[in-house]
Write an enzyme that holds these catalytic residues in place. Structure first.
Site, short mmCIF file in Angstrom:
data_model
loop_
_atom_site.label_atom_id
_atom_site.label_comp_id
_atom_site.label_asym_id
_atom_site.label_seq_id
_atom_site.Cartn_x
_atom_site.Cartn_y
_atom_site.Cartn_z
N LYS A 1 37.78 48.92 48.01
CA LYS A 1 38.97 49.29 47.52
C LYS A 1 39.21 50.68 47.71
O LYS A 1 38.77 51.51 48.64
CB LYS A 1 38.33 50.42 46.03
CG LYS A 1 38.96 50.60 45.29
CD LYS A 1 39.81 50.01 44.29
CE LYS A 1 40.83 50.61 43.19
NZ LYS A 1 42.49 50.01 42.97
N CYS B 1 50.83 51.39 46.97
CA CYS B 1 50.55 51.25 45.16
C CYS B 1 51.16 51.25 44.24
O CYS B 1 52.19 53.01 44.31
CB CYS B 1 49.06 52.26 44.73
SG CYS B 1 48.20 51.63 43.48
N GLY C 1 47.57 37.19 42.58
CA GLY C 1 47.18 36.24 42.27
C GLY C 1 48.21 35.07 42.82
O GLY C 1 49.74 35.05 43.76
N THR D 1 51.04 44.35 45.70
CA THR D 1 51.34 43.63 44.19
C THR D 1 52.51 43.81 44.10
O THR D 1 52.96 44.84 44.71
CB THR D 1 50.82 44.04 43.17
OG1 THR D 1 50.20 45.53 43.50
CG2 THR D 1 49.54 43.82 43.52
C1 FMN Z 1 42.65 45.18 40.58
C2 FMN Z 1 43.45 45.02 41.84
C3 FMN Z 1 42.94 46.34 42.20
C4 FMN Z 1 43.54 46.55 43.70
N1 FMN Z 1 43.98 47.80 44.24
C5 FMN Z 1 43.64 48.11 45.65
C6 FMN Z 1 43.65 49.11 46.29
O1 FMN Z 1 42.97 50.43 46.03
N2 FMN Z 1 44.76 48.93 47.19
C7 FMN Z 1 45.65 48.27 47.63
O2 FMN Z 1 45.56 48.35 48.83
N3 FMN Z 1 45.69 47.41 46.99
C8 FMN Z 1 45.19 47.48 46.13
N4 FMN Z 1 44.95 45.82 45.67
C9 FMN Z 1 45.75 44.92 45.87
C10 FMN Z 1 45.69 43.50 46.59
O3 FMN Z 1 44.38 44.29 47.43
C11 FMN Z 1 46.23 42.91 47.04
O4 FMN Z 1 47.31 43.36 47.90
C12 FMN Z 1 47.12 41.82 45.96
O5 FMN Z 1 46.51 41.47 45.34
C13 FMN Z 1 47.66 40.71 46.02
O6 FMN Z 1 46.33 39.74 46.81
P1 FMN Z 1 45.85 38.52 45.53
O7 FMN Z 1 46.89 37.57 45.38
O8 FMN Z 1 45.16 37.66 45.95
O9 FMN Z 1 45.03 39.58 44.73
C14 FMN Z 1 44.56 45.38 44.11
C15 FMN Z 1 44.47 44.73 43.74
C16 FMN Z 1 44.02 44.38 42.16
C17 FMN Z 1 44.07 42.81 41.38
#
Ligand code: FMN
Ligand code: FAD
Ligand code: FAD
Ligand code: FMN
Ligand code: FES
Ligand code: FES
Lengths: 301, 283, 301, 283
Positions: A44, A129, A216, A192
């Site tokens: 995180k 972010c 997702g 995201t």
């Molecule tokens: C609940 C949550 C918290 C996240 N926190 C961070 C973070 O602290 N730093 C970061 O670079 N990305 C963060 N992300 C982004 C994820 O690392 C990832 O880039 C993004 O969710 C896309 O991948 P996924 O579709 O597999 O979740 C977060 C995503 C989620 C869902």
């Protein structure tokens, strides 16, 4: 069969990592997953001081995915170094620390402290972010700001740095090139995508922050496209992510040009996803007689 | 040990309009504590996140869990369609539990927290408790009442439950494990009004409160407990993504700096869902 | 109860339209839907000359949506005026013609020819089709190019013009403001989001064009966010779209700030979607005692 | 009249590994023509697009359709799980049909196109036809053969079908309506090789060809028909989004400018799926 992949000279036993913010520092999912089997644990985001994050509701479900606006709540780098790193060091996996901040100085602060910790293999710089009001997101949406911060961090970083790119841009190749030109050792994408959900009965935002970052399976086609575009724009390696739910998805990213992949939101849905992805990639390589995982990188025609 | 697994539905029926009562066979029952919950996952792939549902009851040989839930949206609507023999995807058991929040291991009755001095038997015997449930917050009170019967006298377990109307689901079950006082919004059964009105009307008092229900009820209970200078343990709700403490989605503001987050936030899914009312800021 | 909505002075009996390219010119769906009930029919994009479009496969399914790279196949404005307009004129619904082109001159050509046809209520200018190599997409991704083409078209257009914005941008408000400043009468958004799908077994792109435009429920949170942002950046009305599958979705867009909504890909899944959306909005207004549809526009708190 | 409706599964069984045979009750059967197809919609909301499946057979009183399909991915895997009594979402009936492509209304046998001069009876009686199916292209040949029996002699209906191996699904059904010649890739049944090999080995000839199967087979048939100077009507496949001609997703390049598109593209879902081979460019 060789599952190894190499990023910025660092060998990973396999290409499967956890996406930052979806796996804590591994403790919570250690009950489900043998962390020793992972290519890397990406933590995180951690800042120079503790961050309280955003008000709740912080998460909402959307069709095929979710929105989050955690707001980078984190205990700060000092607690992190005392508690999370010693925990992760117990395992035979690489540690990648995700770094967040509001100003360049904030980032430098964290990067320098992490430089003292040899157990940390790489740093992933979150300049994307979408849930933090100040600064950070601009670094990820303007090529010159991205160039500047990358260059600054390279001056201070002891470990190789991965710049994590925002998908909320007109042209991902421009951003990828800026990071590369400034010395980034690798890229990770996508973070995201900014989204919104409205509760029509209460006529209120589903997320207190109004907008949240979407992740997702729903975002996967956008992520694959961006990884493909970035891979064709730069020479540095790419860690691909966005909606990976199974080995097929992971392989799609690798064929598009990713040297490694991260599993994010789908950890929440199925805590065993990372392990299933590793096993599934192995099965695919066996089925199609692929000797080295690296032969698959960018192998789409 | 938390686990995600495919369990089997043993039975399901509608016990009030839109309220469903489902038993599922699962070895997770052996570990279930009153106040804990499980995450249930819809099968339709457009709805990915877990639906947290409280454990309403554990069967005698600890091989099955009872979930009582209201249809609130697409996920619960899907669950309501399950029949005996269907599979159901669950993650559990999650959260601390009511007695654990007090500092007691509900499976053994022994002490689990440094600041607690006496075991469950000693803590509850001869004392009075309120078990307060509002609406779909009522189900977890059943297993709690059942459990407390191991440590104290049945008629000192005062179960005060608030319904909308005469659809007083779980009433008979609750009556087996305590003295039940009912409030209904429309006055059709028991006290007209809410659970606080029922306390007043029946002149009840207690040494400890356990509660689950809508936020206005929990706020009223927090204020009442403060006034009476008794501890109240309340079960909170928040939207969840992981259910296991990893995503930081489900936090509640806390009075003290939380030991895990190092900010004033505790995770409802792991540090809760049950908190002592005075520790959390619920507005 | 009054379902009427007004855009650029033109009253629509209700806010529900068809999204360009998903409804032909209404003929095919006339078998399923009474076109008289629709707020408007927005036609498939039409160019000055016939366009052959892209090679197949042109469509692919993705999680909660689809990719398309039709490449704006169309029979050209002359056939369109002879065949499609007379067909649509039979119905008591507004006609909005979607216009595409490769150069400003192409667009002007079509816009002028449509100016001769009073049955056409408005023109929707597609500057955001991601599936055409030449020109068009740039108009939708650069604020100055968008400003320029909008201004040019306003000089020639007899009907009010709607600029259809691309979501593939860093900042939708910048684009919305550019279009408004150049005189656009309304905006519609979002067009599709560029995505990619790879068939891992054949190691080939699922779409011949490699990338395709993503639409369907999966993109809705992104679309709602952009409509909300645009609605707060400009005063001209907005037609919202992106993944609308039912009345709840449509209302979400309206609460976010849309004066009307379009149903796109979901027509394919359920040909009765438009009618169900109209009925569902009525039911919602009744349930919550909303007198005028216009009271809902932007009513999220 | 096309319609999207929820029909009911009458029966389903697996007739070869991964090949399913499903009957559904639907009034759409009354309108079904050989060579037409229906779009089937998965229930899982993550898979939204229709799955086009050819009509394999219509029952005697035209109240049910038979679909025979191979599990190819998530959608067909879902369908394979349906049992009698389950609902199934379909859109139909779609496309032109084999006889319609020739210019004949298959329901009446009468002429539907200007350039056609004789009715089905006259067109087919005394002539020889090939009905060629490869793999999962075999199913539509059944209803076509059945239909052609109304217009011509059974033993002039030469059904040439190619399978991978000895899993010769639908063989008995086909034998009821024509003379069946089999080719298998592994040589386990009939001619070793493909349908073209079967024609050669059996010294067959025809005045008209109807075919459905993989692209290499259709290309070979196109070349054969050109050489023999006989018309071949082939059923094409393409990924579809709407199934009704609105999205322009499913086009095939045509020799002539298509009257609808005004470019060299026809829509497989509405102008086809059956085309005269010489009209389409299939590489
Ligand atoms: C609940 C949550 C918290 C996240 N926190 C961070 C973070 O602290 N730093 C970061 O670079 N990305 C963060 N992300 C982004 C994820 O690392 C990832 O880039 C993004 O969710 C896309 O991948 P996924 O579709 O597999 O979740 C977060 C995503 C989620 C869902
Ligand atoms: C610890 C805990 C215990 C609970 N116990 C019960 C119980 O025993 N019986 C019961 O009927 N309900 C209970 N709930 C509420 C229950 O989780 C929601 O009603 C359910 O998640 C709604 O899902 P849905 O798909 O039907 O609704 P939707 O509105 O379609 O859900 C959309 C999303 O919002 C989330 N969500 C919606 N409402 C809530 C809510 N109130 N709390 C948390 N997430 C929500 C869903 O999980 C899902 O991710 C509990 C909630 C928590 C946090
Ligand atoms: C006119 C027509 C008639 C057909 N008749 C039959 C039949 O009788 N029996 C049979 O087994 N199959 C038939 N097919 C092929 C069948 O449509 C596909 O096998 C099916 O759509 C695969 O869906 P899936 O979800 O299992 O696979 P997935 O690969 O998961 O499907 C993903 C997407 O691709 C599309 N797709 C995948 N393969 C094809 C294909 N070959 N053609 C068109 N779209 C495809 C799907 O419809 C879906 O939108 C026919 C195709 C067409 C065009
Ligand atoms: C098959 C297809 C064809 C499309 N063609 C056009 C077009 O010609 N012009 C245009 O402006 N948008 C076109 N679009 C975009 C839609 O009008 C709409 O903006 C987009 O699909 C998002 O809405 P949806 O998610 O409801 O489909 C097309 C979309 C699809 C799926
Ligand atoms: S739901 Fe993820 S931390 Fe509680
Ligand atoms: S599938 Fe849409 S035109 Fe054929």
């Amino acid at each position: 069969m060789n599952m190894q992949t190499t990023i910025a000279g660092i060998p990973f036993k396999n290409p499967v990592m956890t996406a930052s913010g979806t796996f804590g520092s591994g403790m919570e999912y250690g009950e489900f997953v043998d962390l020793n089997q992972l290519g890397a644990v990406v933590t995180k985001g951690v800042a120079n001081v503790p961050w309280p994050g955003n008000p709740t509701p912080r998460v909402a479900e959307v069709y095929g995915g979710m929105l989050n606006a955690i707001g980078l709540q984190n205990p700060g780098i000092d607690v992190f170094l005392e508690r999370d790193i010693p925990f992760l060091k117990q395992y035979d996996t690489k540690i990648i620390v995700n770094v967040c901040g509001k100003t360049v100085e904030d980032y430098v602060d964290v990067v320098e402290k992490l430089g003292e910790e040899p157990a940390v293999a790489m740093l992933e710089i979150n300049v994307s972010c979408p849930n933090v009001k100040e600064g950070a997101i601009a670094f990820g949406q303007k090529a010159d700001a991205l160039y500047h911060i990358t260059q600054e961090l390279k001056k201070h970083a002891k470990q190789p740095i991965i710049m994590k790119l925002s998908p909320n841009v007109t042209d991902i190749t421009e951003m990828a090139k800026a990071a590369e030109a400034a010395g980034a050792d690798a890229l990770s994408l996508i973070n995201t995508i900014t989204g919104m959900k409205i509760d029509i009965h209460r006529r209120k935002f589903a997320i207190a922050n109004k907008t949240g970052g979407m992740s997702g399976p729903a975002i996967k086609p956008i992520a694959v496209r961006m990884v493909y575009q970035a891979a064709h724009a730069v020479k540095i390696p790419i860690i691909g992510m966005g909606g990976i739910a199974n080995a097929e998805d992971a392989i799609e990213f690798i064929l598009a040009g990713a040297s490694a992949v991260s599993v994010g939101a789908m950890n929440f849905v199925n805590p065993y996803t990372t392990i299933e992805v590793i096993k599934g990639i192995e099965a695919y390589m066996e089925r199609y007689h692929v000797e080295n995982l690296t032969d698959l990188i960018g192998a789409v025609e | 040990m938390k686990q995600k697994q495919t369990a089997v539905v043993a039975s399901q029926k509608e016990i009030a309009p839109q309220i469903f009562d489902m038993w599922i066979n699962t070895e997770l029952a052996a570990e279930a504590r009153p106040g804990q919950f499980v995450c249930v996952y819809p099968k339709d792939r457009s709805t990915l996140l877990p639906r947290p549902i409280s454990i309403c009851e554990v069967n005698g040989d600890k091989t099955a869990l009872r979930l009582v839930y209201r249809i609130a949206g697409q996920g619960t609507a899907e669950f309501a369609g399950y029949r005996a023999g269907d599979s159901i995807a669950i993650l559990g058991t999650l959260g601390n539990g009511f007695l654990e929040a007090v500092g007691i291991d509900s499976l053994t009755g022994s002490i689990v927290r440094d600041d607690v001095e006496i075991t469950a038997d000693k803590m509850f015997s001869g004392k009075q408790v309120f078990l307060m449930g509002g609406g779909i917050g009522i189900p977890p009170m059943l297993q709690l009442a059942k459990k407390l019967n191991q440590f104290m006298e049945k008629d000192r377990i005062q179960i005060i439950v608030g319904y909308r109307d005469a659809q007083t689901f779980l009433r008979e079950d609750l009556e087996r494990y305590g003295k039940v006082f009912i409030a209904t919004e429309d006055g059709s059964v028991g006290t007209k009004g809410n659970v606080m009105n029922a306390i007043a009307e029946n002149g009840l008092s207690a040494d400890k409160i356990f509660a689950c229900g809508p936020m206005p009820m929990l706020r009223a209970i927090k204020a009442y407990a403060q006034e009476k200078e008794i501890p109240a343990y309340i079960s909170l709700e928040e939207h969840m993504a992981c259910g296991v403490g990893a995503c930081l989605g489900c936090v509640v503001k806390t009075r003290e700096i939380d030991h895990h987050s190092h900010v004033h936030n505790a995770r409802i899914c792991t540090d809760g869902p049950v908190f002592e009312a005075k520790e959390v800021e619920i507005g």
